[in-house]
Design a protein around this motif. Structure first.
Motif, PDB file in Angstrom:
ATOM      1  N   ARG A 305       0.847  -1.199   0.000  1.00  0.00           N
ATOM      2  CA  ARG A 305       0.000   0.000   0.000  1.00  0.00           C
ATOM      3  C   ARG A 305       0.882   1.249   0.000  1.00  0.00           C
ATOM      4  N   ALA A 306       2.004   1.151   0.725  1.00  0.00           N
ATOM      5  CA  ALA A 306       2.963   2.256   0.782  1.00  0.00           C
ATOM      6  C   ALA A 306       4.339   1.663   1.042  1.00  0.00           C
ATOM      7  N   GLY A 307       5.354   2.422   0.747  1.00  0.00           N
ATOM      8  CA  GLY A 307       6.710   1.937   0.972  1.00  0.00           C
ATOM      9  C   GLY A 307       7.691   3.089   0.997  1.00  0.00           C
ATOM     10  N   GLY A 308       8.907   2.763   1.391  1.00  0.00           N
ATOM     11  CA  GLY A 308       9.914   3.818   1.450  1.00  0.00           C
ATOM     12  C   GLY A 308      11.168   3.390   2.176  1.00  0.00           C
ATOM     13  N   ASN A 326      10.991   8.266   4.930  1.00  0.00           N
ATOM     14  CA  ASN A 326      10.478   8.727   3.632  1.00  0.00           C
ATOM     15  C   ASN A 326       9.454   7.724   3.150  1.00  0.00           C
ATOM     16  N   ALA A 327       8.319   8.214   2.643  1.00  0.00           N
ATOM     17  CA  ALA A 327       7.226   7.316   2.271  1.00  0.00           C
ATOM     18  C   ALA A 327       6.541   7.808   1.012  1.00  0.00           C
ATOM     19  N   THR A 328       6.048   6.848   0.202  1.00  0.00           N
ATOM     20  CA  THR A 328       5.258   7.164  -0.975  1.00  0.00           C
ATOM     21  C   THR A 328       4.214   6.076  -1.156  1.00  0.00           C
ATOM     22  N   TRP A 329       3.206   6.340  -1.990  1.00  0.00           N
ATOM     23  CA  TRP A 329       2.198   5.321  -2.268  1.00  0.00           C
ATOM     24  C   TRP A 329       2.798   4.210  -3.114  1.00  0.00           C
ATOM     25  N   GLY A 330       2.343   2.969  -2.862  1.00  0.00           N
ATOM     26  CA  GLY A 330       2.807   1.817  -3.624  1.00  0.00           C
ATOM     27  C   GLY A 330       4.194   1.386  -3.195  1.00  0.00           C
ATOM     28  N   LEU A 331       4.935   0.847  -4.127  1.00  0.00           N
ATOM     29  CA  LEU A 331       6.279   0.372  -3.812  1.00  0.00           C
ATOM     30  C   LEU A 331       7.206   1.526  -3.454  1.00  0.00           C
ATOM     31  N   GLY A 332       8.153   1.258  -2.578  1.00  0.00           N
ATOM     32  CA  GLY A 332       9.092   2.293  -2.165  1.00  0.00           C
ATOM     33  C   GLY A 332      10.280   2.452  -3.081  1.00  0.00           C
ATOM     34  N   ALA A 333      10.397   1.601  -4.120  1.00  0.00           N
ATOM     35  CA  ALA A 333      11.557   1.662  -5.019  1.00  0.00           C
ATOM     36  C   ALA A 333      11.773   3.041  -5.630  1.00  0.00           C
ATOM     37  N   LEU A 398       6.997   1.818  12.723  1.00  0.00           N
ATOM     38  CA  LEU A 398       8.197   1.727  11.892  1.00  0.00           C
ATOM     39  C   LEU A 398       9.416   2.257  12.638  1.00  0.00           C
ATOM     40  N   ALA A 399       9.231   3.335  13.382  1.00  0.00           N
ATOM     41  CA  ALA A 399      10.336   3.895  14.159  1.00  0.00           C
ATOM     42  C   ALA A 399      10.792   2.929  15.243  1.00  0.00           C
ATOM     43  N   GLU A 400       9.840   2.238  15.868  1.00  0.00           N
ATOM     44  CA  GLU A 400      10.204   1.237  16.876  1.00  0.00           C
ATOM     45  C   GLU A 400      11.024   0.113  16.246  1.00  0.00           C
ATOM     46  N   GLU A 416      14.831  -0.386   4.136  1.00  0.00           N
ATOM     47  CA  GLU A 416      13.718  -0.346   3.181  1.00  0.00           C
ATOM     48  C   GLU A 416      12.535  -1.099   3.794  1.00  0.00           C
ATOM     49  N   TRP A 417      11.360  -0.562   3.635  1.00  0.00           N
ATOM     50  CA  TRP A 417      10.170  -1.128   4.281  1.00  0.00           C
ATOM     51  C   TRP A 417       8.959  -1.032   3.354  1.00  0.00           C
ATOM     52  N   ALA A 418       7.893  -1.729   3.731  1.00  0.00           N
ATOM     53  CA  ALA A 418       6.617  -1.647   3.005  1.00  0.00           C
ATOM     54  C   ALA A 418       5.475  -1.825   3.992  1.00  0.00           C
ATOM     55  N   ILE A 419       4.334  -1.280   3.650  1.00  0.00           N
ATOM     56  CA  ILE A 419       3.090  -1.538   4.377  1.00  0.00           C
ATOM     57  C   ILE A 419       2.263  -2.492   3.526  1.00  0.00           C
ATOM     58  N   ASP A 420       1.946  -3.676   4.080  1.00  0.00           N
ATOM     59  CA  ASP A 420       1.228  -4.672   3.283  1.00  0.00           C
ATOM     60  C   ASP A 420      -0.272  -4.380   3.238  1.00  0.00           C
ATOM     61  N   GLN A 421      -1.015  -5.262   2.586  1.00  0.00           N
ATOM     62  CA  GLN A 421      -2.454  -5.046   2.425  1.00  0.00           C
ATOM     63  C   GLN A 421      -3.225  -5.176   3.735  1.00  0.00           C
TER      64      GLN A 421
END
Length: 859
Positions: A305-308, A326-333, A398-400, A416-421
């Motif tokens: 859903r988001a990544g960064g 840093n975060a954006t919609w979709g993949l963080g690539a 995420l900070a934790e 590098e991280w992502a927020i799943d569905q």
């Protein structure tokens, strides 16, 4: 006694020998001098790399140690042999020292074997950092996250070095790769592309051994998808990647790969080891093919859903220890690649972390993956474009996770991280953050109003200061003409700029992310970098000299001297590991420098205790041997001709071909018979009419007494070395090697000046003097100031000056050679004038203003 005194002024006559033979001997000796300097430079790079590893921040394995020790022995042996050939005599003490060091290193290495597993694949819950030689840095870190920090990562497994070795052997690729690499030529830039294409094609067409293929597919079924429906990401995890040598963006990765394509995409990842970009990067870092192996991370694809990206502290301002997300919609690539401007969140390192501030950017595009595994771009719904990608709870979680990772790895992390569905965070990878800390009391965001400011809104990706001519890059072809010492200016960030980072003083781009691949590589190369300046390519003029202040985000027109010369520190994780302790033991034989004073009676081959000692001694003594090369040609071959010109030196010229005209059967030549482009330019300065008009140097009484007392009171072995009277110019039509000796100081100038700007260079060294260390250092700093004002890259150590000026048009190169000629005459016998610090600035100003009369300095 009278006989002995006469002997000092008499030379033994040598029997003449064949001129061609003498020239061959000369060329052989000079070739060895060049080889010595090359190996010395390589050894310095190796020592620098070892010192970085000894900070204990970077994960490395026994593979790294063994390969570096082999390179140390190779280059040290080459250095000693070259020095012996150069000097014409053996130095058994140096070989004894090398053999002793090699024996002690080998004894230690025999106790430490590089771990080699039998498994072609390993699930992440069975991987730790101790298996870095087996699974690579990225997989080792993922294993640590899963098995020891117990944080969520995508389901998956590592494809090991054992599988890589099996594929190489199964297809007999090793000999073929060596054969292809033999065709590489530094003189033919396109050879890199040809060899790269050929090797990559071999990997793509190779057969994966049946046992390896079965192991990969079984692991996919067991660890990721029993029914085969889940797509995967295949990411490179090369030995040396991430925690050892960044390699950010150098290798291929694939997203959204179905089960039936895993094997072919695995081969594609292996092939990317030999892309032009990756080969160029390894060549710069000195990584031999034998020490390269590719592991691959095979992980469940996360429908994000988001990544960064997360930095667990500010990447260069050490006083700012908060977490940056840093975060954006979709993949963080796209954040990593610098394609989008992401949302930014700053959180405290308290327990639990608290959100301090956040900035929401306009995100018109999001990125996913296509069925063939490539990024796809789609429009973000209007109501989400200016909406935050993360809730406060998600940012805190995420900070934790980031704090737990930093605590475990005992070093700031780049995550590098992502927020799943299911709206849950997942860690995709982590590696040491290249912290470039503030430079002590020098750190400043002060604005210097005396200089025109071209830009002041840039985001700092790598801190520092760079100064040089701007080179605007619009395409890859523009990189081919990038000059040494240039400032790269571009529309956006790109990892492809790694090809010229070794040459670059700084990088400035209109757009890009400070957490992107190029930013990571820039920090690896320590190139000051500003991104998101928006107007760099229009605000900066091509070819104009600019100063990049990559602390405050400004770019100034011209050279801002107040900003130059800063440095920074780093920070630690590996100290408790056996491999670190092994490197620490071995480094004691390599890194320490005991022979620091060439004037000391201890500065002899028998006192070399470390590799660094051997380097220092041979490097120092080699310059004296260069003069003896020229003496050899004059004494034995009668191949040099004396220049008849009003100069304060006896200058002899040796023509290698095309440097002189109309000189047949003549023992003396005039300046108008010189046609060598670089020598002619240098002579223009040496014979400058305003310098020839002045006679001997004025005498400063204190300076004179300093010179006399230095020579009379110092022990015999510690007085300054007198080099004699003869100086030499070895020339061809476009080449010059000039060795000038005046009493107790010498200078060496090596230059090529032709129509091809990419080949042109000037290397200059000045050393020595008869006065005390303080006065000699003042003269060295005077030379430094003048040369820096002329656009040279200059380093000063004690009374030695090293300067470079490279890859400029012939007329510009000729102008700098003229400057050096004037400088050599201007600074001769200047020891006695250097009676105070103020004299340095006064003499520099006079020279730059073209006022060469020193009579007013004698006071």
């Amino acid at each position: 006694m009278l006989t002995r005194i006469k002997a000092l002024f008499q030379k033994t006559r040598k029997e003449p020998v064949d001129q061609a033979e003498v020239m061959n001997i000369f060329r052989k000796k000079y070739t060895n001098f060049k080889a010595l300097l090359e190996s010395n430079a390589e050894l310095l790079k190796i020592i620098s790399g070892m010192e970085e590893k000894l900070t204990a921040q970077y994960v490395f394995g026994m593979s790294y140690i063994r390969s570096e020790m082999a390179r140390v022995v190779f280059h040290t042996l080459r250095l000693i042999k070259s020095f012996e050939e150069l000097s014409g005599r053996k130095y058994p003490e140096l070989m004894v020292a090398l053999h002793r060091i090699q024996s002690e290193v080998n004894q230690e290495l025999e106790l430490k074997n590089v771990p080699r597993g039998v498994n072609f694949v390993l699930p992440y819950d069975r991987i730790t950092r101790d298996q870095v030689d087996f699974v690579g840095g990225k997989n080792a870190n993922l294993g640590e996250i899963k098995s020891r920090v117990h944080l969520p990562i995508p389901n998956g497994f590592a494809i090991t070095t054992t599988a890589f070795d099996e594929l190489i052997a199964f297809n007999d690729l090793e000999d073929e790769i060596r054969k292809q690499k033999m065709e590489l030529s530094s003189k033919d830039p396109e050879s890199l592309i040809r060899v790269s294409d050929s090797i990559q094609r071999m990997f793509r067409e190779a057969s994966v051994p049946p046992a390896v293929e079965q192991a990969i597919l079984n692991a996919y079924t067991q660890e990721i998808s029993p029914d085969g429906s889940i797509r995967v990401a295949l990411r490179s995890s090369a030995i040396g990647e991430d925690s050892e040598l960044s390699f950010a963006g150098q290798y291929q990765s694939f997203l959204n790969v179905p089960k039936q394509d895993i094997i072919q995409k695995y081969k594609e990842v292996l092939a990317s080891m030999f892309s032009p970009r990756a080969m160029s990067y390894r060549q710069h870092m000195g990584i031999p093919f034998e020490d390269v192996a590719m592991c691959v991370a095979c992980m469940e694809i996360i429908n994000a859903r988001a990544g960064g990206v997360i930095y667990t502290r500010h990447p260069f301002q050490l006083q700012k220890t908060h977490i940056i997300i840093n975060a954006t919609w979709g993949l963080g690539a796209p954040v990593v690649d610098g394609v989008v401007t992401p949302d930014t969140y700053e959180l405290s390192k308290t327990s639990p972390p608290s959100l301090m501030s956040f900035t929401v950017s306009s995100k018109e595009k999001s990125f996913g993956t296509s069925e063939d595994g490539y990024l796809t771009e789609s429009a973000v719904p209007t109501d989400l474009q200016k909406s935050a990608c993360l809730t406060e709870a998600q940012a805190v979680k995420l900070a934790e996770y980031a704090l737990r990772l930093e605590n475990h790895f005992q070093a700031p992390q780049d995550i590098e991280w992502a927020i799943d569905q299911n709206n849950e965070p997942v860690i995709l990878q982590t590696r040491p953050l290249k912290i470039e800390g503030e430079r002590g009391t020098f750190f400043s965001t002060q604005k210097f109003d005396a200089y025109p400011v071209l830009l002041e809104t840039g985001s700092v990706a790598c801190p520092g200061v760079g100064c040089g001519p701007a080179h605007i890059v619009h395409s890859e072809s523009d990189l081919l003409s990038f000059p040494d010492g240039g400032v790269l200016v571009a529309a956006h960030s790109s990892p492809q700029y790694v090809i010229v980072m070794e040459k670059a003083q700084a990088i400035v781009a209109n757009a890009g992310s400070i957490m992107g691949h190029m930013a990571s590589v820039a920090r690896e190369f320590q190139v000051p970098t500003l991104l998101n300046t928006k107007t760099a390519t229009t605000s900066i003029q091509h070819g104009a000299v600019v100063t990049v202040d990559a602390f405050s985000g400004r770019v100034y027109a011209g050279k801002v001297t107040e900003l130059l010369g800063m440095r920074w520190d780093r920070g630690a994780f590996m100290k408790d590991t056996p491999v670190y302790q092994t490197l620490q033991k071995l480094a004691r034989h390599i890194v320490p420098l005991n022979l620091t004073n060439p004037k000391s009676r201890k500065f002899i081959p028998g006192n070399c205790k470390t590799i660094h000692d051997i380097m220092r001694l041979t490097h120092e003594l080699s310059y004296g041997e260069v003069f003896q090369i020229s003496d050899f040609t004059t004494d034995h071959g009668r191949i040099s001709r004396k220049l008849a010109a009003p100069l304060p030196i006896d200058l002899y010229v040796i023509d290698l071909g095309g440097g002189l005209e109309g000189v047949e059967h003549r023992s003396k030549i005039s300046p108008d018979q010189v046609v060598s482009a670089p020598f002619k330019a240098l002579l223009g300065g040496l014979l400058h009419k305003d310098l020839c008009a002045f006679g001997p140097r004025p005498i400063n009484v204190k300076g004179f007494l300093s010179v006399m007392s230095e020579q009379m009171m110092a022990p015999p072995n510690q007085t300054a070395v007198r080099f004699g009277d003869r100086s030499y110019a070895i020339v061809s039509d476009k080449y010059l090697n000039f060795s000038s000796r005046v009493g107790y100081h010498y200078s060496i100038l090596d230059s090529y000046c032709g129509q091809n700007a990419m080949k042109n260079y000037i290397n200059f060294q000045f050393k020595g003097g008869a006065a005390d260390d303080i006065r000699r250092n003042r003269r060295a700093r005077l030379i430094q100031q003048i040369l820096e004002a002329g656009g040279f890259l200059v380093e000063v150590q004690g009374d030695r000056v090293n300067a470079r000026f490279v890859k400029q048009e012939p007329q510009v190169t000729a102008e700098k050679l003229d400057l050096l000629g004037r400088l050599l005459i201007y600074t001769r016998q200047m020891d006695m004038l250097m009676n105070s610090e103020s004299v340095v600035d006064i003499l520099c100003s006079q020279f730059l203003e073209g006022r060469y009369d020193l009579s007013g300095i004698s006071g």
